[in-house]
Design a protein around this motif. Structure first.
Motif, PDB file in Angstrom:
ATOM      1  N   ARG A 104       1.819   2.330  -3.453  1.00  0.00           N
ATOM      2  CA  ARG A 104       0.719   2.990  -4.156  1.00  0.00           C
ATOM      3  C   ARG A 104       0.498   4.396  -3.621  1.00  0.00           C
ATOM      4  O   ARG A 104       0.190   5.324  -4.374  1.00  0.00           O
ATOM      5  N   THR A 105       0.678   4.588  -2.317  1.00  0.00           N
ATOM      6  CA  THR A 105       0.542   5.921  -1.730  1.00  0.00           C
ATOM      7  C   THR A 105       1.619   6.861  -2.251  1.00  0.00           C
ATOM      8  O   THR A 105       1.344   8.030  -2.571  1.00  0.00           O
ATOM      9  N   ALA A 106       2.854   6.356  -2.341  1.00  0.00           N
ATOM     10  CA  ALA A 106       3.956   7.183  -2.845  1.00  0.00           C
ATOM     11  C   ALA A 106       3.704   7.601  -4.285  1.00  0.00           C
ATOM     12  O   ALA A 106       3.974   8.752  -4.668  1.00  0.00           O
ATOM     13  N   ARG A 107       3.170   6.687  -5.091  1.00  0.00           N
ATOM     14  CA  ARG A 107       2.861   7.041  -6.467  1.00  0.00           C
ATOM     15  C   ARG A 107       1.709   8.032  -6.540  1.00  0.00           C
ATOM     16  O   ARG A 107       1.697   8.941  -7.379  1.00  0.00           O
ATOM     17  N   ALA A 108       0.725   7.881  -5.641  1.00  0.00           N
ATOM     18  CA  ALA A 108      -0.418   8.800  -5.631  1.00  0.00           C
ATOM     19  C   ALA A 108      -0.006  10.208  -5.238  1.00  0.00           C
ATOM     20  O   ALA A 108      -0.644  11.192  -5.642  1.00  0.00           O
ATOM     21  N   LYS A 109       1.060  10.336  -4.461  1.00  0.00           N
ATOM     22  CA  LYS A 109       1.551  11.660  -4.075  1.00  0.00           C
ATOM     23  C   LYS A 109       2.294  12.351  -5.206  1.00  0.00           C
ATOM     24  O   LYS A 109       2.687  13.522  -5.074  1.00  0.00           O
ATOM     25  N   ASP A 125       0.812  -1.223   0.000  1.00  0.00           N
ATOM     26  CA  ASP A 125       0.000   0.000   0.000  1.00  0.00           C
ATOM     27  C   ASP A 125       0.842   1.269   0.000  1.00  0.00           C
ATOM     28  O   ASP A 125       0.493   2.264  -0.640  1.00  0.00           O
ATOM     29  N   TYR A 126       1.980   1.237   0.729  1.00  0.00           N
ATOM     30  CA  TYR A 126       2.773   2.472   0.823  1.00  0.00           C
ATOM     31  C   TYR A 126       3.419   2.824  -0.517  1.00  0.00           C
ATOM     32  O   TYR A 126       3.719   3.999  -0.773  1.00  0.00           O
ATOM     33  N   HIS A 176      12.035   3.908  -2.123  1.00  0.00           N
ATOM     34  CA  HIS A 176      11.063   3.198  -1.306  1.00  0.00           C
ATOM     35  C   HIS A 176      11.099   1.681  -1.523  1.00  0.00           C
ATOM     36  O   HIS A 176      11.308   0.927  -0.583  1.00  0.00           O
TER      37      HIS A 176
END
Length: 351
Positions: A251-256, A248-249, A267
């Protein structure tokens, strides 16, 4: 941490004791007469008896075993006189009658062929094996991580399939077979294109310029020795990266809006390298032990070359000493790897 290291050291001592017992009995029952080899075929009975007495080979096997374990142990019981202690380069700790408990460097005895100290022979050749193993491990780690990341970023593509197929082939082919193929292809048939030699040493001596480093002589044996760990690290990196990239982290990094480079290197790769680092550390001792045939193929001056020649010449002290020396390296490296893994990954508990 301290209790873990002490416990592993105790286990390592037991392992080394088992190795010493094994090599002693193995080379005691082997065919061949080192006394006849040293004395020569035309020697008389008195000469052979004197050599056997000097080497302790005229004693019963149990007496020889006790003497051998006393020599190879860091703590031994030796004569109290200065000559007896100096012979083993140790320090007398506790007097016991005419003898003392001596703390010393393990005495691996002397070569039947050259009469040199076995430990000195091994240390003289250890540098070549160490450089070869380090070069092979560096090559395998750099290329293996790069190939593993590329394969993980493009799963199920033709590039991914090609890398996985090549890595499976690298694991399957024995190192001595790969060494022969590499030596003949790049060091003989294509030598006019590659500029590489079939044999050579890390240092060469020129009559005009003196002793100098020749790194190109290291390329072929290092590549031949590093093929198997390269294949393993490629598959391990790919598997670990695929697992991390699905978290998940990430995907979060890419979403940012982070760049692909920062997501992968900053990461994903950082968290995927723990098992890879463990594999790299663990392979080092294995490579030093597995370099024997590679050194023989490329005529590389190392532990493998001197040990195989000792086997051919029935030089049992060198072979026995090399076996114990390699076992010691395995014990030390395994302890370091376990501690390093716990430091890198806080989730791992030393028990």
């Amino acid at each position: 941490m301290i209790s873990f290291v002490l416990r592993r050291l105790l286990q390592g001592i037991l392992v080394l004791a088992g190795v010493a017992l094994t090599v002693f009995f193995l080379f005691t029952v082997l065919p061949g007469d080192p006394v006849a080899l040293l004395a020569g075929q035309r020697s008389d009975v008195a000469t052979r008896a004197a050599i056997a007495a000097d080497l302790g080979l005229d004693q019963p096997v149990p007496v020889q075993l006790v003497g051998y374990l006393n020599d190879v142990s860091p703590l031994g019981l030796h004569p109290r006189d200065s000559a007896g202690v100096a012979k083993y380069g140790g320090v007398a700790l506790l007097p016991l009658g005419e003898k003392s408990v001596v703390l010393k460097v393990p005495y691996l005895r002397r070569s039947f062929q050259s009469n040199k100290d076995v430990l000195r022979i091994l240390l003289d050749h250890f540098t070549g094996t160490l450089w070869l193993a380090l070069a092979a491990m560096l090559l395998a780690a750099v290329l293996g991580i790069a190939f593993g990341v590329i394969a993980a970023l493009k799963p199920h593509s033709w590039l991914d399939r090609a890398l996985i197929t090549t890595s499976v082939l690298g694991i399957s082919v024995p190192s001595f077979v790969a060494g022969i193929l590499i030596a003949m292809t790049f060091g003989f048939y294509w030598s006019h294109w590659t500029g590489l030699n079939l044999t050579g040493q890390l240092y060469e001596t020129d009559p005009f310029t003196g002793r100098h480093l020749v790194l190109r002589n290291l390329l072929l044996p290092a590549f031949a020795l590093g093929i198997r760990p390269l294949a393993v690290i490629t598959q391990l990196t790919r598997s670990s990266m695929l697992d991390v990239l699905s978290q998940d982290y990430i995907r979060t990094a890419r979403a940012k809006g982070l760049s692909g480079y920062r997501v992968v290197v900053g990461h994903a790769l950082k968290n995927a390298l723990n098992p890879v680092i463990t594999a790299v550390s663990g392979w080092l001792a294995s490579l030093m032990a597995g370099a024997f045939f590679i050194e023989y193929i490329f005529n590389w001056k190392g532990l493998g070359t001197v040990t195989l020649r000792a086997v051919e010449n029935l030089d049992f002290p060198v072979v026995m000493g090399a076996t114990i020396f390699i076992a010691f390296l395995f014990v030390v490296v395994n302890i370091v790897v376990d501690v390093l893994y716990a430091v890198l990954d806080p989730r791992v508990k030393l028990s």
